[in-house]
Design an enzyme around this catalytic site. Structure first.
Site, PDB file in Angstrom:
ATOM      1  N   ILE A  87       0.808  -1.223   0.000  1.00  0.00           N
ATOM      2  CA  ILE A  87       0.000   0.000   0.000  1.00  0.00           C
ATOM      3  C   ILE A  87       0.839   1.271   0.000  1.00  0.00           C
ATOM      4  CG2 ILE A  87      -2.010  -1.071   1.079  1.00  0.00           C
ATOM      5  CD1 ILE A  87      -1.112   0.057   3.750  1.00  0.00           C
ATOM      6  N   GLY A  91      11.680   5.850   1.200  1.00  0.00           N
ATOM      7  CA  GLY A  91      13.104   5.583   1.364  1.00  0.00           C
ATOM      8  C   GLY A  91      13.422   4.666   2.520  1.00  0.00           C
ATOM      9  N   MET A  92      12.509   4.545   3.492  1.00  0.00           N
ATOM     10  CA  MET A  92      12.789   3.736   4.668  1.00  0.00           C
ATOM     11  C   MET A  92      11.955   2.469   4.741  1.00  0.00           C
ATOM     12  SD  MET A  92      15.304   5.031   6.156  1.00  0.00           S
ATOM     13  CE  MET A  92      15.204   3.856   7.509  1.00  0.00           C
ATOM     14  N   GLY A  93      11.283   2.075   3.682  1.00  0.00           N
ATOM     15  CA  GLY A  93      10.571   0.813   3.742  1.00  0.00           C
ATOM     16  C   GLY A  93       9.395   0.725   2.793  1.00  0.00           C
ATOM     17  N   VAL A  95       5.457  -0.577   2.657  1.00  0.00           N
ATOM     18  CA  VAL A  95       4.369  -0.791   3.608  1.00  0.00           C
ATOM     19  C   VAL A  95       3.324  -1.725   3.014  1.00  0.00           C
ATOM     20  CG1 VAL A  95       2.615   0.301   5.058  1.00  0.00           C
ATOM     21  CG2 VAL A  95       4.752   1.510   4.568  1.00  0.00           C
ATOM     22  N   LYS A 110       5.700  -2.266   7.892  1.00  0.00           N
ATOM     23  CA  LYS A 110       6.725  -1.658   7.044  1.00  0.00           C
ATOM     24  C   LYS A 110       7.943  -2.578   7.010  1.00  0.00           C
ATOM     25  CE  LYS A 110       7.456   2.777   6.849  1.00  0.00           C
ATOM     26  NZ  LYS A 110       7.830   4.175   7.171  1.00  0.00           N
ATOM     27  N   ASP A 216       9.045  15.648   9.951  1.00  0.00           N
ATOM     28  CA  ASP A 216       8.684  15.391   8.553  1.00  0.00           C
ATOM     29  C   ASP A 216       7.182  15.578   8.364  1.00  0.00           C
ATOM     30  OD1 ASP A 216       9.204  14.751   5.896  1.00  0.00           O
ATOM     31  OD2 ASP A 216       8.830  12.615   6.208  1.00  0.00           O
TER      32      ASP A 216
END
Length: 249
Positions: A87, A91-93, A95, A110, A216
């Site tokens: 979904i 940059g970090m995973g 999901v 994630k 963020d």
């Protein structure tokens, strides 16, 4: 007219940046409705990383390989979780919507990139930060349930928040007429915008009371539930006040 154009570009930028990279071109083609200048302006913003995004860029070649692999995880199992569909990605995973077979509920998981999952020090730090963020308990903050891991990967397990992002809500409102007064020309009725702003502020205040700074916050990281409530997501650049940046949740 220039101000309205800037607002239109900003709305589309936030709406596009909240989508997986592979879906952005099709989204902009439809949203820009043949306005090539508008599409170029939005793409120029998307192609320019912010300082924070540049800081968190993780060895693109390795992450791209991971992204291709994790794209095919639908239907697989991770512990008690059945991964159903991809979904989102960042940059970090990557999901996934998943089913918790033990508790019978839907969750979001994630999958971490190899640069984090394969590094014991980074992985241990990620788990410590997950514990810190799990201490947040507020109706307008997406909850972290736990951290699932195997020999091959690690994955934070989070509340699955249904609904559209604030970026999508702004883009949709900006494309339609509204008879209600709105804030800053977004098209969102003023009473709705003020209610969302209050909920977001209360969520951030709760995080600050735990010495956690989001860093963020943007429309793409805020979901609006079907009930109309705001949920702050993805403390991907979260920072413990006075400490180091979190590696991304």
């Amino acid at each position: 007219m220039e101000r309205r154009r800037r607002q239109q570009i900003e709305r589309l930028y936030h709406a596009a940046s909240g989508r997986p990279v592979g879906e952005r071109a099709a989204f902009l083609e439809e949203a820009c409705a043949g306005d090539e200048a508008l599409r170029r302006d939005v793409n120029a913003l998307l192609d320019t990383p912010t300082a924070s995004e540049a800081t968190l860029t993780l060895e693109p070649a390795a992450w791209m390989a991971s992204n291709q692999k994790t794209h095919a995880l639908s239907g697989s199992r991770l512990g008690v979780y059945h991964l159903q569909e991809r979904i989102g990605a960042g940059g970090m995973g990557v999901v996934y919507r998943a089913h918790d077979t033990r508790l019978g509920r839907q969750v979001a998981i994630k999958i971490l990139p190899p640069v984090v999952a394969d590094d014991p020090a980074r992985r241990a730090r990620f788990e410590r930060e997950a514990q810190l963020l799990a201490s947040l308990n507020h109706p307008n903050i997406a909850t972290i349930y736990g951290f699932e891991e195997s020999t091959a990967m690690g994955a934070p397990v989070m509340e699955l928040v249904e609904g559209e992002t604030l970026a999508e809500r702004m883009a949709r409102s900006g494309a339609t007429e509204t008879a209600s007064p709105s804030v800053d020309g977004t098209g969102i009725p003023m009473d709705e915008a003020l209610a969302l702003a209050q909920q977001i502020a209360e969520a951030l205040e709760a995080a600050h009371q735990k010495n956690i700074v989001h860093r963020d916050l943007k429309p793409a990281n805020i979901k609006i539930t079907p009930a109309g409530d705001a949920k702050v997501l993805d403390f991907g650049l979260a920072k413990a006040a006075g400490g180091d940046s979190a590696p991304g949740l």
